[in-house]
Motif scaffolding. Structure first.
Motif, PDB file in Angstrom:
ATOM      1  N   ARG A  11     -42.512  32.473  -3.542  1.00 15.81           N
ATOM      2  CA  ARG A  11     -43.752  32.627  -2.764  1.00 15.81           C
ATOM      3  C   ARG A  11     -43.761  33.974  -2.058  1.00 15.81           C
ATOM      4  NH1 ARG A  11     -44.787  33.479   2.588  1.00 15.81           N
ATOM      5  NH2 ARG A  11     -46.767  32.679   3.266  1.00 15.81           N
ATOM      6  N   ASN A  12     -42.646  34.326  -1.412  1.00 12.66           N
ATOM      7  CA  ASN A  12     -42.561  35.599  -0.694  1.00 12.66           C
ATOM      8  C   ASN A  12     -42.660  36.786  -1.643  1.00 12.66           C
ATOM      9  OD1 ASN A  12     -42.327  34.220   1.705  1.00 12.66           O
ATOM     10  ND2 ASN A  12     -40.098  34.352   1.759  1.00 12.66           N
ATOM     11  N   LYS A  13     -42.024  36.683  -2.807  1.00 11.65           N
ATOM     12  CA  LYS A  13     -42.085  37.763  -3.794  1.00 11.65           C
ATOM     13  C   LYS A  13     -43.524  37.979  -4.263  1.00 11.65           C
ATOM     14  CE  LYS A  13     -40.112  39.243  -8.185  1.00 11.65           C
ATOM     15  NZ  LYS A  13     -39.227  38.893  -9.293  1.00 11.65           N
TER      16      LYS A  13
ATOM     17  N   ALA B 117     -45.935  41.371  -3.376  1.00 13.14           N
ATOM     18  CA  ALA B 117     -45.939  42.231  -4.567  1.00 13.14           C
ATOM     19  C   ALA B 117     -46.700  43.518  -4.269  1.00 13.14           C
ATOM     20  CB  ALA B 117     -46.553  41.494  -5.743  1.00 13.14           C
ATOM     21  N   SER B 118     -46.164  44.620  -4.775  1.00 13.88           N
ATOM     22  CA  SER B 118     -46.722  45.931  -4.439  1.00 13.88           C
ATOM     23  C   SER B 118     -47.789  46.424  -5.412  1.00 13.88           C
ATOM     24  CB  SER B 118     -45.592  46.960  -4.362  1.00 13.88           C
ATOM     25  OG  SER B 118     -44.931  47.018  -5.604  1.00 13.88           O
ATOM     26  N   SER B 119     -47.919  45.777  -6.563  1.00 15.29           N
ATOM     27  CA  SER B 119     -48.920  46.216  -7.536  1.00 15.29           C
ATOM     28  C   SER B 119     -49.504  45.007  -8.251  1.00 15.29           C
ATOM     29  CB  SER B 119     -48.286  47.159  -8.559  1.00 15.29           C
ATOM     30  OG  SER B 119     -47.373  46.439  -9.366  1.00 15.29           O
TER      31      SER B 119
ATOM     32  N   ASP C 226     -49.532  44.471 -11.465  1.00 16.41           N
ATOM     33  CA  ASP C 226     -48.574  44.016 -12.471  1.00 16.41           C
ATOM     34  C   ASP C 226     -47.448  43.200 -11.841  1.00 16.41           C
ATOM     35  OD1 ASP C 226     -49.915  45.181 -14.619  1.00 16.41           O
ATOM     36  OD2 ASP C 226     -48.836  47.086 -14.416  1.00 16.41           O
ATOM     37  N   ALA C 227     -46.942  43.651 -10.705  1.00 18.79           N
ATOM     38  CA  ALA C 227     -45.884  42.915 -10.017  1.00 18.79           C
ATOM     39  C   ALA C 227     -46.393  41.568  -9.525  1.00 18.79           C
ATOM     40  CB  ALA C 227     -45.344  43.730  -8.840  1.00 18.79           C
ATOM     41  N   ARG C 228     -47.639  41.532  -9.048  1.00 21.52           N
ATOM     42  CA  ARG C 228     -48.229  40.270  -8.582  1.00 21.52           C
ATOM     43  C   ARG C 228     -48.367  39.289  -9.740  1.00 21.52           C
ATOM     44  NH1 ARG C 228     -51.960  38.907  -4.555  1.00 21.52           N
ATOM     45  NH2 ARG C 228     -50.503  39.992  -3.231  1.00 21.52           N
ATOM     46  N   ILE C 229     -48.803  39.773 -10.886  1.00 20.40           N
ATOM     47  CA  ILE C 229     -48.975  38.902 -12.052  1.00 20.40           C
ATOM     48  C   ILE C 229     -47.627  38.317 -12.479  1.00 20.40           C
ATOM     49  CG2 ILE C 229     -49.556  38.925 -14.515  1.00 20.40           C
ATOM     50  CD1 ILE C 229     -51.833  40.926 -13.744  1.00 20.40           C
ATOM     51  N   GLU C 230     -46.594  39.144 -12.500  1.00 24.54           N
ATOM     52  CA  GLU C 230     -45.259  38.667 -12.870  1.00 24.54           C
ATOM     53  C   GLU C 230     -44.722  37.664 -11.850  1.00 24.54           C
ATOM     54  OE1 GLU C 230     -40.764  40.453 -13.276  1.00 24.54           O
ATOM     55  OE2 GLU C 230     -42.434  41.764 -13.821  1.00 24.54           O
ATOM     56  N   ALA C 231     -44.884  37.976 -10.570  1.00 22.03           N
ATOM     57  CA  ALA C 231     -44.398  37.085  -9.515  1.00 22.03           C
ATOM     58  C   ALA C 231     -45.143  35.751  -9.525  1.00 22.03           C
ATOM     59  CB  ALA C 231     -44.529  37.766  -8.153  1.00 22.03           C
TER      60      ALA C 231
ATOM     61  N   MET D 132     -54.891  32.898  -3.986  1.00 22.10           N
ATOM     62  CA  MET D 132     -53.436  32.921  -4.027  1.00 22.10           C
ATOM     63  C   MET D 132     -52.870  32.965  -2.611  1.00 22.10           C
ATOM     64  SD  MET D 132     -52.511  35.103  -7.488  1.00 22.10           S
ATOM     65  CE  MET D 132     -53.350  36.594  -7.039  1.00 22.10           C
ATOM     66  N   LYS D 133     -53.507  33.688  -1.704  1.00 21.72           N
ATOM     67  CA  LYS D 133     -53.041  33.729  -0.317  1.00 21.72           C
ATOM     68  C   LYS D 133     -53.187  32.365   0.347  1.00 21.72           C
ATOM     69  CE  LYS D 133     -53.383  38.611   0.400  1.00 21.72           C
ATOM     70  NZ  LYS D 133     -53.989  39.754   0.936  1.00 21.72           N
ATOM     71  N   LYS D 134     -54.258  31.649   0.015  1.00 23.38           N
ATOM     72  CA  LYS D 134     -54.402  30.285   0.535  1.00 23.38           C
ATOM     73  C   LYS D 134     -53.229  29.427   0.069  1.00 23.38           C
ATOM     74  CE  LYS D 134     -58.758  28.422   0.580  1.00 23.38           C
ATOM     75  NZ  LYS D 134     -60.045  28.077  -0.058  1.00 23.38           N
ATOM     76  N   ARG D 135     -52.849  29.612  -1.194  1.00 20.65           N
ATOM     77  CA  ARG D 135     -51.712  28.861  -1.723  1.00 20.65           C
ATOM     78  C   ARG D 135     -50.433  29.277  -1.019  1.00 20.65           C
ATOM     79  NH1 ARG D 135     -50.271  29.340  -7.913  1.00 20.65           N
ATOM     80  NH2 ARG D 135     -49.955  31.464  -7.234  1.00 20.65           N
ATOM     81  N   TYR D 136     -50.248  30.588  -0.808  1.00 15.49           N
ATOM     82  CA  TYR D 136     -49.039  31.056  -0.128  1.00 15.49           C
ATOM     83  C   TYR D 136     -48.932  30.438   1.271  1.00 15.49           C
ATOM     84  CZ  TYR D 136     -49.330  34.762  -3.686  1.00 15.49           C
ATOM     85  OH  TYR D 136     -49.437  35.460  -4.852  1.00 15.49           O
TER      86      TYR D 136
END
Length: 184
Positions: free
Chosen positions: A75-77, A81-83, A85-90, A43-47
């Protein structure tokens, strides 16, 4: 005397069982964390690739700034993401706006012919395939971990030592679940 020896054997067996279950849960939890970490690398490669893609599209589609801004914001969100769950939603939101970005490119034939854009798009497609594969591995690891922590009698050990349920990485958005409509 024999009763005490029998009781001691039972206590030792229960302790050994508890240690075995605990170690199994730790092993599975570590596998889940490793699977998420692997997915995170892709995912970081994609970002890192997305800003280059947006800059390439900007040159051709200057009046489409709303879509381009939405891509960068999503992309920034996701990147910040801080958790879990937040990463999955973003990530779900990022998938939606990336779909809008590629739909936008259909309106610009010159952009589709641009070799830099095509290279970036191919890199993104490769990364998306890697992310999909790592999501499968992550979800499989989570399923195995969650099952182990919920079945009896290992759920007793899991609850005693605070082994929490891990979230699956799944598509929540109805828009993402819909079939892609292609027209020529």
């Amino acid at each position: 005397m024999q009763f005490l020896i029998g009781l001691a054997v039972v206590v030792v067996l229960i302790l050994l069982f508890g240690v075995s279950v605990y170690n199994g849960l730790v092993s599975l939890r570590n596998r889940v964390e490793e699977a998420f970490s692997t997915m995170d690398v892709y995912m970081k490669k994609r970002y890192d690739l997305i800003p280059n893609l947006v800059e390439t599209v900007k040159g051709y589609a200057k009046h489409e700034s709303e879509t381009l801004d939405a891509v960068i914001n999503a992309r920034n969100k996701a990147a910040n993401a801080s958790s879990d769950d937040a990463r999955i939603e973003a990530e779900g939101e990022l998938g939606q706006v990336m779909g809008r970005l590629f739909a936008l490119t259909e309106a610009y034939p010159d952009l589709k012919a641009n070799t830099n854009f095509m290279d970036l798009q191919n890199q993104l497609q490769t990364i998306e395939t890697e992310i999909a594969q790592s999501r499968k591995y992550y979800n499989g690891s989570v399923r195995q971990y969650n099952t182990k922590r919920e079945v009896f009698p290992s759920n007793i050990v899991a609850n005693m030592f605070g082994f929490l349920r891990k979230p699956l990485f799944e598509v929540d958005s109805e828009v993402e679940r819909e079939a892609v409509k292609v027209s020529f």
